[in-house]
Write an enzyme that holds these catalytic residues in place. Structure first.
Site, PDB file in Angstrom:
ATOM      1  CG  ASP A  97     112.226 -36.300  25.166  1.00  0.00           C
ATOM      2  OD1 ASP A  97     111.488 -35.355  24.828  1.00  0.00           O
ATOM      3  OD2 ASP A  97     113.194 -36.162  25.920  1.00  0.00           O
ATOM      4  CB  ILE A  98     107.621 -34.458  22.171  1.00  0.00           C
ATOM      5  CG1 ILE A  98     106.967 -34.034  20.846  1.00  0.00           C
ATOM      6  CG2 ILE A  98     107.853 -33.274  23.093  1.00  0.00           C
ATOM      7  CD1 ILE A  98     105.529 -33.625  20.974  1.00  0.00           C
ATOM      8  N   GLY A 135     106.575 -30.432  33.078  1.00  0.00           N
ATOM      9  CA  GLY A 135     106.157 -31.441  32.098  1.00  0.00           C
ATOM     10  C   GLY A 135     106.813 -31.267  30.745  1.00  0.00           C
ATOM     11  CG  ASP A 164     105.580 -25.279  28.794  1.00  0.00           C
ATOM     12  OD1 ASP A 164     106.314 -24.884  27.873  1.00  0.00           O
ATOM     13  OD2 ASP A 164     104.808 -24.522  29.420  1.00  0.00           O
ATOM     14  N   GLY A 212      98.741 -34.659  31.762  1.00  0.00           N
ATOM     15  CA  GLY A 212      99.719 -34.651  32.853  1.00  0.00           C
ATOM     16  C   GLY A 212      99.207 -33.792  33.987  1.00  0.00           C
ATOM     17  CB  VAL A 213     100.350 -30.434  35.135  1.00  0.00           C
ATOM     18  CG1 VAL A 213      99.904 -29.371  36.120  1.00  0.00           C
ATOM     19  CG2 VAL A 213     101.817 -30.760  35.347  1.00  0.00           C
ATOM     20  CE1 TYR A 214      97.419 -26.765  33.336  1.00  0.00           C
ATOM     21  CE2 TYR A 214      96.653 -26.648  31.061  1.00  0.00           C
ATOM     22  CZ  TYR A 214      97.251 -26.048  32.165  1.00  0.00           C
ATOM     23  OH  TYR A 214      97.681 -24.748  32.077  1.00  0.00           O
TER      24      TYR A 214
HETATM   25  N1  AR6 Z   1     107.895 -35.850  25.586  1.00  0.00           N
HETATM   26  C1  AR6 Z   1     106.633 -36.308  25.405  1.00  0.00           C
HETATM   27  N2  AR6 Z   1     105.677 -36.278  26.368  1.00  0.00           N
HETATM   28  C2  AR6 Z   1     106.028 -35.770  27.565  1.00  0.00           C
HETATM   29  C3  AR6 Z   1     107.321 -35.254  27.836  1.00  0.00           C
HETATM   30  C4  AR6 Z   1     108.272 -35.311  26.787  1.00  0.00           C
HETATM   31  N3  AR6 Z   1     109.517 -34.862  26.941  1.00  0.00           N
HETATM   32  N4  AR6 Z   1     107.335 -34.809  29.132  1.00  0.00           N
HETATM   33  C5  AR6 Z   1     106.102 -35.044  29.648  1.00  0.00           C
HETATM   34  N5  AR6 Z   1     105.322 -35.628  28.707  1.00  0.00           N
HETATM   35  P1  AR6 Z   1     102.013 -32.082  30.871  1.00  0.00           P
HETATM   36  P2  AR6 Z   1      99.387 -30.788  30.527  1.00  0.00           P
HETATM   37  C6  AR6 Z   1     103.909 -36.062  28.796  1.00  0.00           C
HETATM   38  O1  AR6 Z   1     101.870 -32.065  32.355  1.00  0.00           O
HETATM   39  O2  AR6 Z   1      98.722 -31.883  31.281  1.00  0.00           O
HETATM   40  C7  AR6 Z   1     103.014 -27.491  32.205  1.00  0.00           C
HETATM   41  O3  AR6 Z   1     103.542 -27.036  33.408  1.00  0.00           O
HETATM   42  C8  AR6 Z   1     103.297 -36.268  30.154  1.00  0.00           C
HETATM   43  O4  AR6 Z   1     103.651 -37.546  30.662  1.00  0.00           O
HETATM   44  O5  AR6 Z   1     103.323 -31.742  30.280  1.00  0.00           O
HETATM   45  O6  AR6 Z   1      98.766 -30.296  29.254  1.00  0.00           O
HETATM   46  C9  AR6 Z   1     102.450 -26.372  31.344  1.00  0.00           C
HETATM   47  O7  AR6 Z   1     103.193 -25.177  31.480  1.00  0.00           O
HETATM   48  C10 AR6 Z   1     101.811 -36.205  29.825  1.00  0.00           C
HETATM   49  O8  AR6 Z   1     101.368 -37.454  29.305  1.00  0.00           O
HETATM   50  O9  AR6 Z   1     100.917 -31.101  30.152  1.00  0.00           O
HETATM   51  C11 AR6 Z   1     101.068 -26.232  31.889  1.00  0.00           C
HETATM   52  O10 AR6 Z   1     101.038 -25.430  33.053  1.00  0.00           O
HETATM   53  C12 AR6 Z   1     101.748 -35.180  28.680  1.00  0.00           C
HETATM   54  O11 AR6 Z   1     103.115 -35.025  28.235  1.00  0.00           O
HETATM   55  C13 AR6 Z   1     100.671 -27.637  32.240  1.00  0.00           C
HETATM   56  O12 AR6 Z   1     101.896 -28.331  32.492  1.00  0.00           O
HETATM   57  C14 AR6 Z   1     101.202 -33.844  29.068  1.00  0.00           C
HETATM   58  O13 AR6 Z   1     101.588 -33.537  30.394  1.00  0.00           O
HETATM   59  C15 AR6 Z   1      99.969 -28.339  31.106  1.00  0.00           C
HETATM   60  O14 AR6 Z   1      99.512 -29.587  31.539  1.00  0.00           O
END
Ligand code: AR6
Length: 166
Positions: free
Chosen positions: A8-9, A30, A32, A117-119
């Site tokens: 977890d970051i 996510g 964020d 993730g979401v993107y």
């Molecule tokens: N620690 C490390 N990695 C994580 C954590 C955590 N606590 N939580 C999730 N991940 P995402 P994106 C991973 O969706 O694709 C947001 O709503 C996750 O499994 O967080 O860049 C923003 O506001 C995935 O591998 O980011 C934007 O609207 C990675 O982090 C949008 O999502 C990135 O997933 C950005 O989408």
């Protein structure tokens, strides 16, 4: 040095962590959401004053209650099939984050798997871009970059990408 950990970051004991934000910088799900939850309202209050962030760029706030002193908010590209400049924008998000880290004088930076993730950026394609961009852009005083991967699949993809360039 570049290292990989599964975790977890928000728990990382580094000088700065990178947030995979959206261009409003006003929070989301996510990683964020996790960063704002763990870091407290001070981070969002600072973000409101930053006026958003373009895709591929980065802006910094303090780390609030996080162990990290700073959060570097960057915006990765939404995956649209690969023909819309996604690769360059993802590289730029890493490059700009590291430039900012160097300006802040930090020694250690943790990155999540931005855009995967979401993107929707396929992690098999994102990992080599992220690793190459960090290898190229990493410069003193930054001496440690840690990719913090949330799943085993993401960890494996980054391990393959790192092995391919080492
Ligand atoms: N620690 C490390 N990695 C994580 C954590 C955590 N606590 N939580 C999730 N991940 P995402 P994106 C991973 O969706 O694709 C947001 O709503 C996750 O499994 O967080 O860049 C923003 O506001 C995935 O591998 O980011 C934007 O609207 C990675 O982090 C949008 O999502 C990135 O997933 C950005 O989408």
């Amino acid at each position: 040095m570049i290292e990989l950990v599964r975790g977890d970051i928000t728990e990382q004991e580094v000088d700065a962590i990178v947030n995979a934000a959206n261009s409003s910088l006003l929070g989301g799900g996510g990683v964020d959401g996790a960063i704002h939850r763990a870091g407290g309202p001070e981070i969002l209050a600072e973000c409101r004053r930053l006026g958003g962030c373009e895709t591929g760029d980065a802006k910094a706030t303090t780390g609030g209650r996080l162990p990290a002193r700073y959060v570097i908010h960057t915006v990765g590209p939404v995956w649209r099939g690969g023909g819309e400049g996604e690769m360059e924008l993802l590289a730029s998000a890493h490059r700009r984050s590291l430039e900012l880290a160097a300006e802040l004088g930090v020694l250690s930076v943790a990155f999540p798997a931005i855009s995967t993730g979401v993107y929707g950026y396929p992690v098999e394609l994102a990992a080599p871009v992220a690793v190459a961009a960090v290898r190229e852009a990493m410069a003193p005083p930054v001496e440690l970059v840690r990719f913090v991967l949330f799943s085993e699949e993401h960890l494996r993809a980054f391990a393959r990408a790192l092995a391919a360039v080492d």
